[in-house]
Motif scaffolding. Structure first.
Motif, PDB file in Angstrom:
ATOM      1  N   LEU A  62      -9.714 -29.745  47.677  1.00 42.36           N
ATOM      2  CA  LEU A  62      -8.944 -29.340  46.508  1.00 42.36           C
ATOM      3  C   LEU A  62      -8.246 -27.995  46.741  1.00 42.36           C
ATOM      4  O   LEU A  62      -8.315 -27.070  45.926  1.00 42.36           O
ATOM      5  CB  LEU A  62      -9.820 -29.306  45.255  1.00 42.36           C
ATOM      6  CG  LEU A  62     -10.381 -30.651  44.822  1.00 42.36           C
ATOM      7  CD1 LEU A  62     -11.324 -30.488  43.646  1.00 42.36           C
ATOM      8  CD2 LEU A  62      -9.272 -31.640  44.487  1.00 42.36           C
ATOM      9  N   CYS A  99      -2.523 -32.240  36.330  1.00 40.37           N
ATOM     10  CA  CYS A  99      -2.996 -31.477  37.495  1.00 40.37           C
ATOM     11  C   CYS A  99      -2.959 -29.981  37.166  1.00 40.37           C
ATOM     12  O   CYS A  99      -2.218 -29.538  36.304  1.00 40.37           O
ATOM     13  CB  CYS A  99      -2.149 -31.772  38.727  1.00 40.37           C
ATOM     14  SG  CYS A  99      -0.551 -30.943  38.729  1.00 40.37           S
ATOM     15  N   ASP A 154      -6.523 -28.883  41.151  1.00 41.54           N
ATOM     16  CA  ASP A 154      -7.272 -30.015  40.600  1.00 41.54           C
ATOM     17  C   ASP A 154      -6.317 -31.194  40.534  1.00 41.54           C
ATOM     18  O   ASP A 154      -5.323 -31.152  39.807  1.00 41.54           O
ATOM     19  CB  ASP A 154      -7.800 -29.711  39.194  1.00 41.54           C
ATOM     20  CG  ASP A 154      -8.999 -28.787  39.199  1.00 41.54           C
ATOM     21  OD1 ASP A 154      -9.706 -28.762  40.224  1.00 41.54           O
ATOM     22  OD2 ASP A 154      -9.220 -28.100  38.197  1.00 41.54           O
TER      23      ASP A 154
END
Length: 72
Positions: free
Chosen positions: A38, A68, A8
């Protein structure tokens, strides 16, 4: 050995920077992040512990974008 991880990340520019940081980690032969899917593909050097290497990859990537997530 190659392995694919779900990641992510908020923007494509950050993904590019994270890819460069991941490539700096000892034990990483190559890394490619596909922002649209992703996905992070990591190719490891022979004989390394991929879990230990990925812990360092995560640390380096979090320097670029603290929030992240890389699902190991």
């Amino acid at each position: 050995m190659k392995k694919t991880y779900k990641i992510d990340v908020d923007c494509a520019a950050c993904a590019d920077k994270m890819e460069l940081e991941a490539k700096k980690v000892e034990g990483v032969k190559d890394c490619n992040i596909n922002f649209m899917l992703l996905k992070m593909k990591v190719e490891f050097e022979d004989g390394v512990d991929k879990d230990e290497v990925m812990q360092e990859v995560v640390k380096n990537c979090k320097k670029v974008e603290r929030d992240c997530e890389i699902y190991i």
